[in-house]
Design a protein around this motif. Structure first.
Motif, PDB file in Angstrom:
ATOM      1  N   SER A  13       0.829  -1.214   0.000  1.00 52.32           N
ATOM      2  CA  SER A  13       0.000   0.000   0.000  1.00 52.32           C
ATOM      3  C   SER A  13       0.862   1.262   0.000  1.00 52.32           C
TER       4      SER A  13
ATOM      5  N   VAL B  99       0.662   4.152  -2.883  1.00 53.41           N
ATOM      6  CA  VAL B  99       0.354   5.562  -2.589  1.00 53.41           C
ATOM      7  C   VAL B  99       1.436   6.493  -3.120  1.00 53.41           C
TER       8      VAL B  99
ATOM      9  N   GLN C 233      -5.982   4.101  -5.702  1.00 53.23           N
ATOM     10  CA  GLN C 233      -7.197   3.910  -4.892  1.00 53.23           C
ATOM     11  C   GLN C 233      -7.073   2.670  -4.021  1.00 53.23           C
TER      12      GLN C 233
ATOM     13  N   GLN D 217      -4.791   3.454  -0.998  1.00 53.50           N
ATOM     14  CA  GLN D 217      -5.431   4.320  -0.001  1.00 53.50           C
ATOM     15  C   GLN D 217      -6.508   3.567   0.785  1.00 53.50           C
TER      16      GLN D 217
ATOM     17  N   ARG E 155      -5.032   1.066   3.350  1.00 49.32           N
ATOM     18  CA  ARG E 155      -4.506   1.697   4.575  1.00 49.32           C
ATOM     19  C   ARG E 155      -5.646   2.104   5.514  1.00 49.32           C
TER      20      ARG E 155
ATOM     21  N   ILE F 134     -13.431   7.715   1.855  1.00 51.35           N
ATOM     22  CA  ILE F 134     -12.267   7.696   0.960  1.00 51.35           C
ATOM     23  C   ILE F 134     -12.682   7.335  -0.463  1.00 51.35           C
TER      24      ILE F 134
END
Length: 338
Positions: A140, A144, A213, A216, A219, A263
């Motif tokens: 992740s 990001v 995506q 994010q 996480r 999100i």
């Protein structure tokens, strides 16, 4: 407040936001250096030709008058005509030809992101500080911090150029009639072949656009699941001997999804922005390439029309996100206090 009234109220609230977007974009576009008439007519047009084109598209009027005229036209559903991208073609028709391509790319990217991120986040939270958790966090973090266009270029080099597994350019729509359309789809004989061709063209752009995506959401899913699994009611369920799988599925998963939904809703604007780069890298003729082409050619109506569609899509995503809160968590009330 009922769901219907709440939805109507949010739509009313979105109108001034959309008006603000339209106003800002209109004056910014008109402040761009360069003249669309010069681009359209070439290096040495006559004064009569310039006057005729300016009169045709209303460019001979003051900016405030063009702004008021444009507001009136948009209110009637008229986005104007393209000046240079496809001269004389209605902007609404131009957008409708490109919008399904971008929607297919964006929806598939979000589907890829959610389908991989949610299980990964749950497993990572359940096995906190174990090797699985460390791998998920590294993946992740890389997702990001890596630009989408770089991921796209690397995928093209590896999977299209060296391994020759997937095509590196274009996108085939799954509903294209077999034997028609582009050079690639004219070779197909059945609808199943067209769908298979569409999937092959879609995989690399989908991963390119969906990786950010996915990272994010992973996480956020992990952190909210870790917090939820430490709540008192979860500890009580464990004390009563409820199996861990039942705790996660019935008691922890649903309350942990509110930040994830936020999100996902806000990520819609990021995905639309990323679609511009992804379509450019993979030479996909969607909304992203259209707006880039319109900016280069100073096609004011097309730039404003595509921006309105992007803004409207984002507002719809925010409204759906807000409505989803009460469905996920019954403690949340529409337009009232908890």
């Amino acid at each position: 407040m009922s769901l219907l009234r709440y939805t109507a109220w949010r739509i009313v609230q979105a109108v001034p936001v959309l008006l603000g977007i339209l106003t800002i974009v209109f004056f910014l576009v008109n402040a761009i250096p360069g003249d669309p008439v010069s681009i359209m007519l070439g290096p040495s047009p006559s004064a009569q030709q310039i006057a005729e084109v300016q009169a045709k598209y209303g460019l001979d009027k003051p900016v405030y008058e063009r702004y008021l005229n444009y507001l009136g036209s948009v209110a009637q559903g008229d986005l104007g005509e393209s000046i240079n991208v496809n001269s004389g073609m209605p902007v609404a028709e131009l957008i409708m030809n490109r919008l399904p391509i971008t929607l297919l790319l964006t929806v598939s990217a979000f589907t890829f992101a959610i389908a991989t991120a949610v299980p990964l986040g749950i497993i990572s939270a359940k096995r906190r500080n174990e090797s699985t958790d460390h791998v998920a966090r590294i993946v992740s973090l890389i997702g990001v911090s890596t630009p989408s266009f770089w991921i796209g270029l690397m995928l093209i080099i590896v999977f299209a150029t060296h391994l020759d597994l997937f095509p590196s350019r274009g996108l085939v729509m799954p509903w294209t009639e077999p034997g028609t359309g582009s050079r690639v789809t004219r070779r197909t004989e059945t609808q199943l072949q067209v769908i298979a061709l569409s999937v092959r063209h879609l995989i690399l752009p989908m991963i390119t656009l969906g990786t950010l995506q996915m990272a994010q959401i992973t996480r956020i899913e992990r952190s909210t699941m870790v917090d939820t699994l430490q709540d008192e009611y979860i500890k009580l369920a464990r004390a009563y001997g409820v199996p861990e799988r039942t705790i996660i599925r019935k008691h922890a998963f649903r309350p942990a999804q509110l930040p994830v939904i936020t999100i996902i809703g806000l990520g819609l604007s990021t995905a639309l922005g990323g679609a511009v780069l992804t379509e450019t890298v993979f030479e996909i003729n969607g909304m992203g390439r259209l707006i880039i082409q319109a900016i280069h050619q100073r096609d004011y109506p097309v730039v404003m029309g595509t921006t309105i569609v992007f803004g409207l899509t984002y507002l719809v995503g925010v409204i759906i996100t807000d409505i989803s809160y009460a469905y996920i968590d019954p403690r949340v009330k529409y337009g009232g206090q908890e």
